[in-house]
Scaffold this motif. Structure first.
Motif, PDB file in Angstrom:
ATOM      1  N   MET A 141      16.034-102.224  22.064  1.00 44.93           N
ATOM      2  CA  MET A 141      16.387-101.171  22.119  1.00 44.93           C
ATOM      3  C   MET A 141      16.677-100.728  23.558  1.00 44.93           C
ATOM      4  O   MET A 141      16.168-101.270  24.381  1.00 44.93           O
ATOM      5  N   ALA A 142      17.920 -99.932  23.623  1.00 45.04           N
ATOM      6  CA  ALA A 142      18.312 -99.507  25.083  1.00 45.04           C
ATOM      7  C   ALA A 142      17.960 -97.927  25.044  1.00 45.04           C
ATOM      8  O   ALA A 142      18.456 -97.195  24.139  1.00 45.04           O
ATOM      9  N   LEU A 143      17.315 -97.524  26.235  1.00 46.32           N
ATOM     10  CA  LEU A 143      17.048 -96.112  26.283  1.00 46.32           C
ATOM     11  C   LEU A 143      17.563 -95.747  27.797  1.00 46.32           C
ATOM     12  O   LEU A 143      17.809 -96.354  28.509  1.00 46.32           O
ATOM     13  N   ARG A 144      17.909 -94.206  27.773  1.00 45.46           N
ATOM     14  CA  ARG A 144      18.476 -93.561  28.920  1.00 45.46           C
ATOM     15  C   ARG A 144      17.920 -92.263  29.455  1.00 45.46           C
ATOM     16  O   ARG A 144      17.742 -91.717  28.451  1.00 45.46           O
ATOM     17  N   VAL A 157      12.720 -77.993  33.675  1.00 47.31           N
ATOM     18  CA  VAL A 157      13.615 -79.202  33.265  1.00 47.31           C
ATOM     19  C   VAL A 157      12.668 -80.155  33.074  1.00 47.31           C
ATOM     20  O   VAL A 157      11.966 -80.777  33.696  1.00 47.31           O
ATOM     21  N   THR A 158      12.772 -80.671  31.682  1.00 51.28           N
ATOM     22  CA  THR A 158      11.929 -81.894  31.323  1.00 51.28           C
ATOM     23  C   THR A 158      12.838 -83.281  31.260  1.00 51.28           C
ATOM     24  O   THR A 158      14.128 -83.114  31.227  1.00 51.28           O
ATOM     25  N   THR A 159      12.221 -84.144  30.881  1.00 51.58           N
ATOM     26  CA  THR A 159      13.082 -85.458  30.693  1.00 51.58           C
ATOM     27  C   THR A 159      12.556 -86.173  29.538  1.00 51.58           C
ATOM     28  O   THR A 159      11.545 -86.073  29.036  1.00 51.58           O
ATOM     29  N   SER A 160      13.676 -86.901  28.910  1.00 48.94           N
ATOM     30  CA  SER A 160      13.447 -87.664  27.633  1.00 48.94           C
ATOM     31  C   SER A 160      14.277 -88.783  27.658  1.00 48.94           C
ATOM     32  O   SER A 160      15.031 -89.126  28.460  1.00 48.94           O
ATOM     33  N   ARG A 203      22.588 -96.797  36.039  1.00 47.42           N
ATOM     34  CA  ARG A 203      21.098 -96.927  36.709  1.00 47.42           C
ATOM     35  C   ARG A 203      20.294 -95.979  36.039  1.00 47.42           C
ATOM     36  O   ARG A 203      20.228 -95.015  35.851  1.00 47.42           O
ATOM     37  N   GLY A 204      19.005 -96.691  36.010  1.00 44.20           N
ATOM     38  CA  GLY A 204      17.925 -95.838  35.213  1.00 44.20           C
ATOM     39  C   GLY A 204      17.738 -96.265  33.800  1.00 44.20           C
ATOM     40  O   GLY A 204      16.618 -96.033  33.186  1.00 44.20           O
ATOM     41  N   ASP A 205      18.509 -96.935  33.187  1.00 41.96           N
ATOM     42  CA  ASP A 205      18.494 -97.464  31.816  1.00 41.96           C
ATOM     43  C   ASP A 205      17.202 -98.357  31.573  1.00 41.96           C
ATOM     44  O   ASP A 205      17.168 -99.113  32.488  1.00 41.96           O
TER      45      ASP A 205
END
Length: 299
Positions: A141-144, A157-160, A203-205
């Motif tokens: 699985m690839a997540l961003r 501001v939140t992150t998912s 970058r960050g994935d």
């Protein structure tokens, strides 16, 4: 009117040139394996190579044990040859060719007359595009990471973690995945049925890859939650490495695999192999950066 057309053409060319420039990225990798029986190597094989930003997983079919055959030898030999082929292509500055790599590796193992069978997952990053080849029920699985804006001014501001891609198992029937086997009369099981996917990364994935021992014991929502917690801790304090997250996933899957069914989902005892990749800006990497349980391939 002519001046307007000329200006529009210039803008279009500029936009196209900007979009065509790929970004040079690399994979920060963590990996490991927990066999279902302590003190044994198990049937799962893995490698994660930092210099060529590549990885592989193969799940040996345990049913061969009834014939006195260690399917782990087959899976490790297959990945060992695949790693060699990927290194050779990288040294020659060739583009990733995962079908060609897999075919060479399968043919080489068949020539050794090793008995066994396994599933296969390969991945390799070139600049900002990753190629993924899958046959069977290994998963990835690839997540961003993405920011969620508040509904009202002054909110937080939140992150998912947004799901970019999730492979699906390739099965003949329940508990019987497509596989490469020493009993195949030819190589058509590979050349006709594999999935080949390319993804443009940033970058960050985060990429989470594993054998079915991982995905049978940890659901996608929990995997996303663990990846998000890791990302937030890295953002806040730069604490926690890619290997730390790989170790956390291995430990959690092993815990669930050994838990009585009445205490929650899972409980499927199996070998568990994991490769964890975080996408980073390109930088010099040690030529000896390899994680694997392939004895012949260790540096």
């Amino acid at each position: 009117m002519a001046a307007l057309r000329q200006r529009s053409l210039t803008c279009a060319i500029g936009a196209r040139s900007f979009a065509a420039e790929p970004r040079r990225l690399r994979l920060s990798l963590g990996a490991g394996c927990i066999p279902k029986v302590d003190g044994q190597k198990g049937e799962d094989a893995f490698f994660a190579s930092l210099p060529i930003s590549a990885f592989g997983l193969a799940d040996g079919v345990g049913g061969w044990a009834d014939r006195g055959v260690d399917a782990g030898l087959f899976s490790r030999a297959l990945l060992h040859r695949a790693l060699e082929s990927m290194r050779q292509r990288a040294s020659a500055m060739q583009r990733p060719d995962l079908p060609g790599v897999a075919l060479e590796a399968f043919q080489a193992v068949r020539e050794k007359s090793l008995e066994g069978s396994c599933t296969l997952l390969l991945g390799q990053l070139q600049q900002d595009v990753i190629s993924l080849l899958n046959l069977g029920d290994c998963g990835i699985m690839a997540l961003r990471p993405c920011s969620i804006l508040p509904r009202f001014h002054g909110g937080t501001v939140t992150t998912s973690m947004r799901l970019l891609y999730r492979s699906t198992p390739m099965l003949h029937r329940a508990n019987m995945p497509l596989q490469l086997s020493s009993q195949d009369p030819d190589v058509s099981s590979l050349t006709e049925y594999f999935d080949l996917v390319t993804l443009k990364l940033r970058r960050g994935d985060v990429l989470i890859a594993g054998t079915d021992g991982l995905f049978d014991n940890i659901g996608d929502l929990e995997l996303k939650s663990l990846a998000l917690a890791h990302h937030e801790s890295r953002t806040a304090s730069s604490a926690g490495s890619t290997q730390d997250l790989a170790n956390a996933l291995l430990a959690r899957a092993a815990e669930v695999a050994r838990a009585p069914m009445e205490f929650g989902p899972g409980g499927k005892l199996d070998d568990i192999a994991v490769v964890l990749a975080e996408v980073q800006d390109s930088s010099p990497v040690s030529p000896a950066g390899l994680l694997s349980n392939l004895v012949q391939a260790e540096e």
